[in-house]
Write a protein that holds these residues in place. Sequence first.
Motif, short mmCIF file in Angstrom:
data_model
loop_
_atom_site.label_atom_id
_atom_site.label_comp_id
_atom_site.label_asym_id
_atom_site.label_seq_id
_atom_site.Cartn_x
_atom_site.Cartn_y
_atom_site.Cartn_z
N ASP A 243 -8.89 -9.76 -5.57
CA ASP A 243 -9.53 -8.44 -5.54
C ASP A 243 -9.46 -7.73 -6.88
OD1 ASP A 243 -9.91 -9.03 -2.92
OD2 ASP A 243 -8.64 -7.44 -2.11
N ASN A 244 -8.30 -7.74 -7.52
CA ASN A 244 -8.14 -7.05 -8.79
C ASN A 244 -9.02 -7.67 -9.88
OD1 ASN A 244 -6.26 -5.17 -7.81
ND2 ASN A 244 -4.56 -6.58 -8.16
N THR A 263 -12.19 -9.76 3.97
CA THR A 263 -11.22 -9.20 3.04
C THR A 263 -9.82 -9.65 3.48
OG1 THR A 263 -10.96 -7.18 4.36
CG2 THR A 263 -12.60 -7.13 2.58
N LEU A 268 -9.08 -3.44 5.45
CA LEU A 268 -8.35 -3.04 4.26
C LEU A 268 -7.66 -1.70 4.52
CD1 LEU A 268 -11.06 -3.84 1.58
CD2 LEU A 268 -8.89 -5.05 1.89
N PRO A 269 -6.55 -1.44 3.83
CA PRO A 269 -5.87 -0.15 4.03
C PRO A 269 -6.72 1.02 3.53
CG PRO A 269 -4.93 -1.35 2.18
CD PRO A 269 -5.86 -2.31 2.87
N GLU A 270 -6.51 2.18 4.12
CA GLU A 270 -7.22 3.38 3.69
C GLU A 270 -7.01 3.59 2.20
OE1 GLU A 270 -9.34 5.22 5.15
OE2 GLU A 270 -9.15 4.47 7.20
N HIS A 272 -8.49 1.87 -0.18
CA HIS A 272 -8.77 0.69 -1.00
C HIS A 272 -10.08 0.90 -1.77
CE1 HIS A 272 -9.63 -3.44 -2.20
NE2 HIS A 272 -8.37 -3.75 -1.87
N PRO A 273 -10.13 0.50 -3.04
CA PRO A 273 -11.33 0.73 -3.87
C PRO A 273 -12.61 0.14 -3.31
CG PRO A 273 -9.47 0.04 -5.24
CD PRO A 273 -9.03 -0.10 -3.82
N PHE A 274 -12.52 -0.93 -2.53
CA PHE A 274 -13.74 -1.55 -2.01
C PHE A 274 -14.52 -0.61 -1.09
CE2 PHE A 274 -12.24 -6.29 -2.32
CZ PHE A 274 -12.39 -6.22 -3.70
N TYR A 275 -13.84 0.33 -0.46
CA TYR A 275 -14.54 1.23 0.47
C TYR A 275 -15.54 2.14 -0.24
CZ TYR A 275 -11.39 0.11 4.39
OH TYR A 275 -10.71 -0.52 5.40
N HIS A 277 -16.43 1.80 -3.84
CA HIS A 277 -16.99 1.29 -5.09
C HIS A 277 -18.50 1.13 -4.95
CE1 HIS A 277 -17.53 -1.04 -8.73
NE2 HIS A 277 -16.24 -0.90 -9.01
#
Length: 324
Positions: A243-244, A263, A268-270, A272-275, A277
């Motif tokens: 992910d990074n 994922t 994913l945890p609240e 997380h950048p993917f939500y 981006h």
Amino acid sequence: MSTKTGLAVSRPPVIACNLDPVQMEKLSTHPSQPDVRSYSDEAAVWEIPRDADILFTFFRGWAAAPKQKPEGWPYNLKWIQIASAGIDAFPDWVFEGPPVTTGRGISAEAIAEYVVAAVFAHEKKMFDDLLVHSAGKWVRRTLNLVSGKSVGIYGFGAIGRRTAQKLQALGMNVSAVRRNAPEESGEVRFFSSLKDMVAEVDHVVLAVPLTDATRLSVNSEIFASAKPGLHVINICRGEVLDDNALLDALERGQVSAATLDVTAPEPLPEGHPFYTHRQVRLTPHISWSSEDNADRIAAKLQGNLDRFLAGEPLTDVVVAGRGY
């Protein structure tokens, strides 16, 4: 792979099953009139009825199984049918007893269509708010062609093959990673490594099984070699992708966008950048789904049940090394 199957006695088979109620009902109507034993305790999915001849199960709950096989395993089992294609959640001891078969190919059609949709949405800028709701938004933009673009498939199993067929029909140039090109390669161009392939494609589809070799295999080294503007589509396992490294590649512009249906973890945890981006398109692990999925599962599983009871070779048997 040919595997000796069948029951030694002439009676209805006893099947331990923790699939959903729809599959339980479909299984109970099989002509063999099986004695279907429901066991749904996800805390210990390996604790099956001891007199079961067959186990029909799914990957859910198996990640918590002990590393050492339970005493007495595999009990009375003569065959294990896994309803999913992925087998990474199962401990090694599951594959050291009776034959194990999988649901390989059940969702290939649906996942291939998801990939096609992701490619079209990317090239036609469907994620860029193209819809016009006022005169002020009436701004023309140039859309891209899908035909003529290139796509690389990392993992050329049932899903990869069906995806390749659909993308070729659209006029796309399809590549795949495989050490030895199969005789039926057709118009697919094969690369010996993912690193070499991503340097030449516009889209890459991640479709490999999760193994020690593929875990975090899509990483900073791969993205550094990618053709600028690469679009990443992940429909296999979140653990395959770093992910990074992806976020860094997006910021640098080496990767233009990522369509992620899987994922690690899920969800994913609240925060997380993917939500949030702007270049990440995230869906909740639904690429496999279709309105006829239950019928596809039942046809696959009951087809293997027919073969087992007739003493015929089973399909999609897991062999040594967890391959097919």
